[in-house]
Write an enzyme that holds these catalytic residues in place. Structure first.
Site, PDB file in Angstrom:
ATOM      1  CG  HIS A 126     -22.602   2.941  -3.400  1.00 16.37           C
ATOM      2  ND1 HIS A 126     -23.824   2.345  -3.181  1.00 16.37           N
ATOM      3  CD2 HIS A 126     -22.764   4.254  -3.114  1.00 16.37           C
ATOM      4  CE1 HIS A 126     -24.683   3.263  -2.766  1.00 16.37           C
ATOM      5  NE2 HIS A 126     -24.080   4.430  -2.724  1.00 16.37           N
ATOM      6  NE  ARG A 170     -34.026   8.671  -1.254  1.00 17.72           N
ATOM      7  CZ  ARG A 170     -33.018   9.547  -1.180  1.00 17.72           C
ATOM      8  NH1 ARG A 170     -32.190   9.705  -2.196  1.00 17.72           N
ATOM      9  NH2 ARG A 170     -32.841  10.256  -0.086  1.00 17.72           N
TER      10      ARG A 170
END
Ligand code: PAF
Length: 273
Positions: free
Chosen positions: A27, A177
């Protein structure tokens, strides 16, 4: 956010990075790309319920807002937009964005509501943030293609920029995740990257049959404990249709459950490499 966007848009180029939070280096690399592509960087953090199917990990999805805010600020985000579920999906919400063809491949087959949820929330966020450009990570290759197609089909005035996949030093693609994985599962998670590297090696040594490459990838992944393959596909980078023969650059993507964690990865396969 809309009022602020109106004011900013008049004089400055707004670049938007939509996320579901639990920010990692992947990100942050998108935020850096955004910073270089415009004047004002807006990051959104919203775990979007409509892109999770029944039995998926919406409830468990990792959340760490304070940490995310600090990371986003450090990386140069100017605004972090964190709407609530009730704000984005009030009582009586009934309008969705649906693509006919692209979701009938890859992740769309095992996650039937996923792309409808993504297309809907991205449309809403674009209307709220009013960006000139938006940055999406290539780890979710199909998502980038779906968003680009939606923007073209619906004449949205937003430039879509794709950021390259960021990997851990051992090659595992960064994902929120990954935090679900035990130590042993973390080792098995490397099987995805390994299969992609081996596939490119086969192509470089002259193999042109997708079936043989996919079969080798299946064997390679199955040799790791706790892996359960959802799909492995070699396909046209634009249409996402399967390619039987590799006569030019194609894309290979895979989704594998490691324990109960579903991981994805993809890369270019290029005979000229
Ligand atoms: O890639 C994601 O994190 C999400 O699918 C997105 C684009 C933020 C939409 O919820």
């Amino acid at each position: 956010m809309q009022a602020l966007a109106d004011r900013l848009r008049a004089e400055r180029r707004i670049v938007f990075v939509p996320t579901m939070g639990f920010l990692h280096e992947g990100h942050l690399s998108l935020i850096r790309i955004a910073r270089n592509a415009g004047d004002v960087v807006v990051v959104s953090i919203f775990v979007n319920p409509t892109q999770f199917g029944p039995g998926e990990d919406f409830q468990e999805y990792p959340r760490a807002l304070d940490r995310d805010l600090a990371l986003a600020e450090k990386e140069g985000a100017d605004i972090v937009f964190t709407p609530s579920e009730a704000e984005l999906y009030p009582e009586g919400f009934e309008t969705y964005v649906h693509l006919e063809r692209l979701p009938r491949h890859l992740c769309g087959l095992s996650r039937p509501v996923f792309f409808r949820g993504v297309a809907t929330v991205v449309t809403k966020l674009f209307h709220i943030v009013k960006p000139h450009a938006a940055v999406f990570g290539e780890k979710d290759y199909q998502q980038v293609m779906v968003v680009k197609k939606m923007v073209r089909d619906l004449n949205m005035d937003v430039e879509i920029i794709a950021g390259p996949t960021v990997r851990e030093p051992d090659g595992l693609a960064m994902s929120s995740r990954n935090s679900y994985l035990s130590k042993e599962q973390r080792r098995s998670a490397l099987s995805l990257r390994k299969a992609l590297i081996e596939a490119q090696q086969m192509v470089s040594s002259g193999e042109r049959s997708s079936a043989r490459i996919v079969s080798a990838a299946k064997d390679s992944i199955a040799s790791f404990p706790e892996t359960d393959i959802d799909y492995i596909r070699i396909f046209d980078p634009e249409t996402l249709e399967d390619r039987k023969e590799i006569n030019g650059p194609v894309r290979m993507a895979l989704a594998v459950r490691v324990g109960s964690t579903r991981l994805i990865d993809n890369d270019l396969l290029n005979p000229a490499r």
